[in-house]
Design an enzyme around this catalytic site. Structure first.
Site, PDB file in Angstrom:
ATOM      1  N   GLU A  67      -6.310  19.916  11.153  1.00 18.56           N
ATOM      2  CA  GLU A  67      -5.385  19.531  12.222  1.00 18.56           C
ATOM      3  C   GLU A  67      -5.899  20.012  13.572  1.00 18.56           C
ATOM      4  OE1 GLU A  67      -1.201  19.307   9.776  1.00 18.56           O
ATOM      5  OE2 GLU A  67      -1.615  21.138  10.889  1.00 18.56           O
TER       6      GLU A  67
ATOM      7  N   CYS B  29      -7.546  13.661   7.697  1.00 22.00           N
ATOM      8  CA  CYS B  29      -7.095  13.860   6.324  1.00 22.00           C
ATOM      9  C   CYS B  29      -8.203  14.493   5.469  1.00 22.00           C
ATOM     10  CB  CYS B  29      -6.716  12.536   5.687  1.00 22.00           C
ATOM     11  SG  CYS B  29      -5.372  11.648   6.484  1.00 22.00           S
TER      12      CYS B  29
ATOM     13  N   GLU C 193      -8.900  13.833   2.398  1.00 22.24           N
ATOM     14  CA  GLU C 193      -9.605  12.851   1.571  1.00 22.24           C
ATOM     15  C   GLU C 193     -10.654  12.081   2.373  1.00 22.24           C
ATOM     16  OE1 GLU C 193      -6.378  13.062   2.242  1.00 22.24           O
ATOM     17  OE2 GLU C 193      -5.370  11.119   2.281  1.00 22.24           O
TER      18      GLU C 193
ATOM     19  N   CYS D  30      -3.313   8.529   2.062  1.00 22.74           N
ATOM     20  CA  CYS D  30      -2.666   7.590   2.977  1.00 22.74           C
ATOM     21  C   CYS D  30      -3.422   6.251   2.946  1.00 22.74           C
ATOM     22  CB  CYS D  30      -2.636   8.168   4.390  1.00 22.74           C
ATOM     23  SG  CYS D  30      -4.215   8.116   5.261  1.00 22.74           S
TER      24      CYS D  30
ATOM     25  N   CYS E 136      -6.990   6.195   4.436  1.00 22.96           N
ATOM     26  CA  CYS E 136      -8.024   6.800   3.586  1.00 22.96           C
ATOM     27  C   CYS E 136      -8.325   5.919   2.378  1.00 22.96           C
ATOM     28  CB  CYS E 136      -7.608   8.199   3.158  1.00 22.96           C
ATOM     29  SG  CYS E 136      -7.642   9.364   4.539  1.00 22.96           S
TER      30      CYS E 136
HETATM   31 ZN   LIG Z   1      -5.484   9.895   4.868  1.00 19.53          ZN
END
Ligand SMILES: [Zn+2]
Length: 150
Positions: A57, A66, A68, A100, A103
């Site tokens: 973040e 993310c 992944e 998500c 991804c």
């Molecule tokens: Zn993601």
């Protein structure tokens, strides 16, 4: 040899368990100081090599990435052909947290529709799913990638 998207046999089952263990371990390194939603991920390749990723973040939230996608991008960097992508995160709405949509689209691009997706919670409870059951009607490449991008 072709297989059903998401189907695993023999060594592939070992890859799944390797990816789960690595994603759970990676989660401890997540940089989730704003959301507190620690996520770790791992890719295990067709040849057994692997990569890890964590949520990173930023105070400027749009710069966050993310777990992944970090693992998938690292797989591209290291020329690992992904077979399994595992994500370890807290549950959301009581359900296992799968990658998500963004991804999943990246996974489809770099690994193809046969990429096996695994969601695992911090207690190790997991479920796998074929990528296209999570990302139906996604835009797809017209030709497979057969070597390094370029
Ligand atoms: Zn993601």
């Amino acid at each position: 040899m072709s297989r059903e998207p998401g189907a695993l046999t023999g060594n592939e089952d070992e890859r799944l368990h390797q990816a789960i263990a690595m994603a759970v371990e990676a989660r401890a390194s997540a940089y989730a100081r704003y959301s507190g939603f620690a996520m770790g991920a791992a890719v295990v390749g067709i040849d057994g090599r692997s990569t890890r990723g964590v949520l990173v973040e930023n105070v400027s939230l749009g710069l966050s990435m993310c777990a992944e996608r970090v693992a998938l991008f690292t797989a591209v960097t290291e020329a690992v052909a992904p077979a399994v992508l595992a994500v370890c995160a807290p549950r959301t709405g009581g359900q296992l947290t799968f990658p998500c949509g963004a991804c999943l689209q990246v996974g489809l691009e770099v690994a193809g529709a046969e990429l096996v997706i695994v969601a695992v919670d911090p207690d190790g409870v997991h479920e796998r799913a074929p990528l296209l059951t999570l990302l139906t009607r996604a835009p797809k490449r017209h030709t497979p990638i057969t070597g390094p991008a370029g």
